[in-house]
Design a protein around this motif. Sequence first.
Motif, PDB file in Angstrom:
ATOM      1  N   GLU A  11     -46.654  -3.741  23.892  1.00  0.00           N
ATOM      2  CA  GLU A  11     -47.600  -3.500  24.975  1.00  0.00           C
ATOM      3  C   GLU A  11     -47.495  -2.078  25.518  1.00  0.00           C
ATOM      4  O   GLU A  11     -48.499  -1.473  25.906  1.00  0.00           O
ATOM      5  N   VAL A  12     -46.300  -1.529  25.531  1.00  0.00           N
ATOM      6  CA  VAL A  12     -46.093  -0.185  26.067  1.00  0.00           C
ATOM      7  C   VAL A  12     -46.653   0.878  25.132  1.00  0.00           C
ATOM      8  O   VAL A  12     -47.182   1.900  25.580  1.00  0.00           O
ATOM      9  N   THR A  13     -46.558   0.662  23.845  1.00  0.00           N
ATOM     10  CA  THR A  13     -46.952   1.684  22.860  1.00  0.00           C
ATOM     11  C   THR A  13     -48.349   1.465  22.292  1.00  0.00           C
ATOM     12  O   THR A  13     -48.783   2.232  21.435  1.00  0.00           O
ATOM     13  N   CYS A  14     -49.057   0.450  22.748  1.00  0.00           N
ATOM     14  CA  CYS A  14     -50.376   0.129  22.194  1.00  0.00           C
ATOM     15  C   CYS A  14     -51.451   1.035  22.796  1.00  0.00           C
ATOM     16  O   CYS A  14     -51.322   1.532  23.931  1.00  0.00           O
ATOM     17  N   LEU A  15     -52.530   1.256  22.053  1.00  0.00           N
ATOM     18  CA  LEU A  15     -53.667   2.040  22.516  1.00  0.00           C
ATOM     19  C   LEU A  15     -54.709   1.098  23.102  1.00  0.00           C
ATOM     20  O   LEU A  15     -55.117   0.123  22.470  1.00  0.00           O
ATOM     21  N   TYR A  16     -55.129   1.421  24.336  1.00  0.00           N
ATOM     22  CA  TYR A  16     -56.099   0.581  25.031  1.00  0.00           C
ATOM     23  C   TYR A  16     -57.388   1.366  25.271  1.00  0.00           C
ATOM     24  O   TYR A  16     -57.384   2.584  25.447  1.00  0.00           O
ATOM     25  N   GLU A  49     -57.015  -3.842  23.988  1.00  0.00           N
ATOM     26  CA  GLU A  49     -56.362  -3.222  22.832  1.00  0.00           C
ATOM     27  C   GLU A  49     -57.392  -2.808  21.787  1.00  0.00           C
ATOM     28  O   GLU A  49     -58.320  -3.566  21.478  1.00  0.00           O
ATOM     29  N   VAL A  50     -57.215  -1.600  21.268  1.00  0.00           N
ATOM     30  CA  VAL A  50     -58.098  -1.132  20.206  1.00  0.00           C
ATOM     31  C   VAL A  50     -57.726  -1.861  18.919  1.00  0.00           C
ATOM     32  O   VAL A  50     -56.563  -1.817  18.486  1.00  0.00           O
ATOM     33  N   PRO A  51     -58.650  -2.549  18.281  1.00  0.00           N
ATOM     34  CA  PRO A  51     -58.314  -3.317  17.072  1.00  0.00           C
ATOM     35  C   PRO A  51     -57.983  -2.415  15.893  1.00  0.00           C
ATOM     36  O   PRO A  51     -58.409  -1.260  15.832  1.00  0.00           O
ATOM     37  N   TYR A 109     -50.728  -3.068  14.888  1.00  0.00           N
ATOM     38  CA  TYR A 109     -51.627  -2.767  15.996  1.00  0.00           C
ATOM     39  C   TYR A 109     -51.921  -1.272  16.008  1.00  0.00           C
ATOM     40  O   TYR A 109     -51.304  -0.494  15.263  1.00  0.00           O
ATOM     41  N   THR A 110     -52.880  -0.855  16.842  1.00  0.00           N
ATOM     42  CA  THR A 110     -53.230   0.558  16.969  1.00  0.00           C
ATOM     43  C   THR A 110     -52.346   1.197  18.031  1.00  0.00           C
ATOM     44  O   THR A 110     -52.351   0.767  19.193  1.00  0.00           O
ATOM     45  N   ALA A 111     -51.585   2.199  17.626  1.00  0.00           N
ATOM     46  CA  ALA A 111     -50.613   2.822  18.517  1.00  0.00           C
ATOM     47  C   ALA A 111     -51.230   3.980  19.287  1.00  0.00           C
ATOM     48  O   ALA A 111     -52.205   4.606  18.850  1.00  0.00           O
ATOM     49  N   TYR A 112     -50.658   4.257  20.431  1.00  0.00           N
ATOM     50  CA  TYR A 112     -51.086   5.381  21.251  1.00  0.00           C
ATOM     51  C   TYR A 112     -50.555   6.686  20.634  1.00  0.00           C
ATOM     52  O   TYR A 112     -49.413   6.761  20.186  1.00  0.00           O
ATOM     53  N   GLY A 148     -47.023   0.167  14.633  1.00  0.00           N
ATOM     54  CA  GLY A 148     -48.118   0.805  15.339  1.00  0.00           C
ATOM     55  C   GLY A 148     -48.742   1.911  14.507  1.00  0.00           C
ATOM     56  O   GLY A 148     -48.076   2.889  14.160  1.00  0.00           O
ATOM     57  N   VAL A 149     -50.021   1.746  14.154  1.00  0.00           N
ATOM     58  CA  VAL A 149     -50.737   2.699  13.312  1.00  0.00           C
ATOM     59  C   VAL A 149     -51.618   3.576  14.203  1.00  0.00           C
ATOM     60  O   VAL A 149     -52.405   3.048  15.003  1.00  0.00           O
ATOM     61  N   PRO A 150     -51.533   4.890  14.107  1.00  0.00           N
ATOM     62  CA  PRO A 150     -52.355   5.764  14.955  1.00  0.00           C
ATOM     63  C   PRO A 150     -53.837   5.667  14.610  1.00  0.00           C
ATOM     64  O   PRO A 150     -54.218   5.260  13.502  1.00  0.00           O
TER      65      PRO A 150
END
Length: 442
Positions: free
Chosen positions: A46-51, A56-58, A86-89, A108-110
């Motif tokens: 949750e901390v490193t995910c891109l929103y 969350e960005v799929p 997931y999509t990483a920040y 986490g994938v950019p």
Amino acid sequence: MATRFGKWVLTRTGRRLAGTLVLTGAAGSFLGYYLPNTIFLSGYKEVTCLYKSGIEVPVSGQVTSLLDEVMNDLGLSQLEKKISVYTAYGFDIFHAGSTMVTSGGILGVPINFKYSSVEEFDPTNVTVNNKPVAWSTAAGESLKQSFVLSKEAKKFVLAREITSLGTAEPFVYGTLSAGAIGMVYTMASSVNTKLDFYAKPRTIRMFFYGVLSIFGYAFWMLLKDMATVNYEANADRTVADLGEKYAIGGLEFYEKILQRNMALYKLMGSEGEKLYTAYGNDQVLLRTKHMPFTLRRDYMKNRVEEYKKEKGEAPSADEDIQTQKFSLDIDSQTQNTLDINPQTQISPNIDTQTLNTPDSDVPTQSSLDVVDVQTQNTSNADKQIQNCTDAGGTQTQNTLGVDTITETSPDVVTQTQTCSCEDTSTQNCAPTVVPVEENVQN
């Protein structure tokens, strides 16, 4: 009060309490690595995910398809369910956890992994240090291009991260941390007992504990950095072993990382100089927290060349090694008698011409005898051209000269010894030495 507490610490009860606190600290340092990579793994995500708009960005379908290909190539399709993608920040790939435990891992994938060309890149919301990027500059354009990766480069990065998830890396770090704390306490307790430090002034003990703590911390940093570099090197090696395409992808990826860091080095000004070197590596002071990107790029370059050699392909044009061969064909059945004894060392790309000017009054000698011709191909070596004409009884002047130097290596000193005659009359010529320095950049 402080004196009473100090005396109490030296009692058996106080020592036991100190030992318990040290044991608790060691366990806490281990749990500091263990818990975020197991029980609290979802919170890490949750901390490193891109929103975007709180959602969350799929993950793009392209990334999912590449992930399936990579898992098949690694032979780890059965572990795909244990990895949450997931999509990483940001623009760096991220992983945590381990597939060696039941909780699995996260990957986490950019966002730039969905780009296939520079035109697809959207720089609207991209900032550096919360400041807009000057995309019109050369550094801005270089930064933009560094975000776009080929399919091979994307597969390499995914395979590298999945390989890292298959190790016990976070738990090893926790063990090293706990072990360093336990080592310092054990050493302090042993020295106190053997040297009777409990009977010595408190200031001496405090000084000793401080020195020992610094030593333990330095030892922990050394072991942790060594372990990190070892894990990174093993991951690169494992992925490069999958085939030439993965090695090519790795080479491209690390070149793009260096390109990005060099662009940030210029765009961020003094702040960029603190983070990166002019070559794109991370700045280091006392620690090498990660394997330098230049070393990882060079390793991939060597692996690509190894694959090409196995396939029998010629080296690429951008190789660092350049080989030039020169041959001098001498027909042993042809004997021409002209008393010339040249000893020539010829560097690459130096054209030599032999000019023979026979005198009409002198009978032509039908054979040319080349006594010694020694040719050596060297780079950054001394070149000596020595020509001597024996004019005894002849009026023929023969000169061997260097006409054109089209390309030489830096710091090459050429010495030429020639026989020169002031006129065409019969005389014996004495050699003269003329040093010539050439510093010509290719």
